[in-house]
Structures are given as structure tokens and as C-alpha cells.
Enzyme design. Structure first.
Site, PDB file in Angstrom:
ATOM      1  N   GLU A  43       0.855  -1.189   0.000  1.00 21.55           N
ATOM      2  CA  GLU A  43       0.000   0.000   0.000  1.00 21.55           C
ATOM      3  C   GLU A  43       0.891   1.239   0.000  1.00 21.55           C
ATOM      4  O   GLU A  43       1.571   1.534   0.983  1.00 21.55           O
ATOM      5  CB  GLU A  43      -0.903  -0.002   1.232  1.00 21.55           C
ATOM      6  CG  GLU A  43      -1.776   1.229   1.362  1.00 21.55           C
ATOM      7  CD  GLU A  43      -2.491   1.301   2.704  1.00 21.55           C
ATOM      8  OE1 GLU A  43      -2.736   2.425   3.194  1.00 21.55           O
ATOM      9  OE2 GLU A  43      -2.812   0.233   3.277  1.00 21.55           O
ATOM     10  N   THR A  70      -4.070   6.298   2.085  1.00 16.29           N
ATOM     11  CA  THR A  70      -4.328   7.683   2.497  1.00 16.29           C
ATOM     12  C   THR A  70      -5.006   8.454   1.367  1.00 16.29           C
ATOM     13  O   THR A  70      -4.648   9.594   1.063  1.00 16.29           O
ATOM     14  CB  THR A  70      -3.027   8.400   2.953  1.00 16.29           C
ATOM     15  OG1 THR A  70      -2.186   7.503   3.665  1.00 16.29           O
ATOM     16  CG2 THR A  70      -3.357   9.563   3.880  1.00 16.29           C
ATOM     17  N   LYS A 130     -11.321  -1.248   6.865  1.00 18.50           N
ATOM     18  CA  LYS A 130     -10.095  -1.056   7.634  1.00 18.50           C
ATOM     19  C   LYS A 130     -10.442  -0.663   9.069  1.00 18.50           C
ATOM     20  O   LYS A 130     -11.154   0.325   9.291  1.00 18.50           O
ATOM     21  CB  LYS A 130      -9.214   0.021   6.990  1.00 18.50           C
ATOM     22  CG  LYS A 130      -7.916   0.254   7.741  1.00 18.50           C
ATOM     23  CD  LYS A 130      -6.950   1.133   6.970  1.00 18.50           C
ATOM     24  CE  LYS A 130      -7.230   2.595   7.133  1.00 18.50           C
ATOM     25  NZ  LYS A 130      -6.087   3.432   6.690  1.00 18.50           N
TER      26      LYS A 130
END
Length: 213
Positions: A43, A70, A130
Site C-alpha cells: 500500500e 491515504t 479497515k
């Protein structure tokens, strides 16, 4: 079946390296070392300079599953997907990002910290949520959510370390995100440290899987 195939890759590889580098070359060294250490889900966060270029650089590699982290807006998600991101991760839930990802058959993993956020995200078509911040919510969060919402697929990120990773797994984590711990001791000139850190997490994961067999 694009989305299904990507989710299967994430699940199979299980460990997700959350990478925040200082620049393009620095991040390439980190990711190469992480892959050598045995983690295949990468990621690349948008707090990293040149994140889009880095996603494009690694997207063509068949041995890893590259995602964008993000992601704070639909525009950033669109950019990441066009550069080859196979999944999109946010610290929060964004309905616009969810819609865009679903249209492109790209898994969206938004940060959720309450039952309401979990259900809202699932209603929008999110398959994996998440758990963020994982260190604040704690390993029991997964069991607490799965009690009333058993079909929720949850991935902790933030606060996952070698001491609690087995507990996250035992509580039913779909996958786990590992961040700054992989870069501990790395100063830009010693990528072998990143590889060693990665190998230590992989060893804990493999021992846990073996113990469950």
C-alpha cells in the site's frame, strides 16, 4: 471478476505493507526490500512524494498487489486507479470514493471505527473495512463487530505489531496492515533493515498459520 481476484490476492498474501517514503528512490528501495522480505501486498500512501508515479512504477509487477493508501478524495482515487492501483485505502469512509471504486471493480478499504461506520460502508458496496486506528480500537474490536455483523470483513491497520498480530488473526482479521514497524531503524542507506523487519513479521504470520492447521 476483477474485484474478486484482487480481494483473493489480498487475502492470500494477508500481510499488507503500508509504505510511507521520503521520496521516489527512497520508497523504491523500501518496497524492493519489503518484497524480498516476503510481503506481497504493498500500500503506497499518498503522504509519500510521487505516490502516483510509484504506483505506476510497481503496478506492472505480477508478483505483488499494489494499492493506494491515504486516499482522501474521489479525485485522488481516480488518479491512483488510472496509474494502476489494484485497491484503494482511506483513513475514513467516503461515499464518492466508494462509488468510483465500485464502478472500476477496485476494492475500497475505508477506515471505520464504529458499528455505524461499518454498516454505512457495507451498504455502499465495501467488501473489506479497515479497522482504524487499530491501536486505539484494540484486537477485540473485530469480535465485537462480528457479533452483531458477522459478515463484516475487517482489516486492522495502525497498531499492529509482532506481539499482537496473532491475536488479530485469531479474532478473525481478513488481513492485517503493517506500517512504521517495517521501517524501524531504516535511515535511507540500510534497506537490509527493512528486509529483516519484514522477515520477522512474516515469520510470526507463518508460525500462526502453522499453529492453526
Amino acid at each position: 471478476m476483477k474485484k474478486f481476484d484482487i480481494l483473493n490476492k489480498i487475502r492470500k498474501n494477508y500481510l499488507i505493507a503500508v509504505v510511507r517514503g521520503k521520496g521516489f528512490d527512497d520508497t523504491v528501495k523500501m518496497i524492493d526490500s519489503i518484497v524480498e522480505g516476503g510481503i506481497r501486498n504493498i500500500e503506497i500512501t499518498y503522504t509519500t512524494p510521487g505516490a502516483s508515479e510509484l504506483i505506476e512504477h510497481f503496478a506492472g509487477r505480477g508478483d505483488i498487489c499494489v494499492g493506494a493508501g491515504t486516499v482522501m478524495s474521489r479525485e485522488t482515487a481516480d488518479e491512483a486507479i488510472r496509474r494502476g492501483a489494484q485497491y484503494v485505502v482511506s483513513p475514513h469512509f467516503d461515499a464518492g470514493v466508494s462509488e468510483l471504486c465500485n464502478l472500476n471493480q477496485i476494492p475500497y478499504l475505508p477506515g471505520c471505527a464504529t458499528a455505524t461506520e461499518v454498516v454505512t460502508a457495507m451498504k455502499s458496496g465495501v467488501d473489506v473495512l479497515k479497522v482504524f486506528p487499530g491501536g486505539v480500537l484494540g484486537t477485540s474490536f473485530i469480535k465485537d463487530i462480528k457479533g452483531p455483523i458477522p459478515h463484516a470483513n475487517l482489516m486492522p491497520s495502525g497498531g499492529v505489531d509482532k506481539d499482537n498480530m496473532a491475536e488479530w488473526m485469531e479474532n478473525g482479521a481478513f488481513a492485517v496492515g503493517i506500517g512504521s514497524a517495517l521501517a524501524k531503524g531504516y535511515d535511507g542507506s540500510n534497506p537490509e533493515v527493512v528486509k529483516a523487519n519484514t522477515e520477522s513479521f512474516v515469520a510470526v504470520y507463518e508460525a500462526q498459520v502453522k499453529g492453526e492447521e
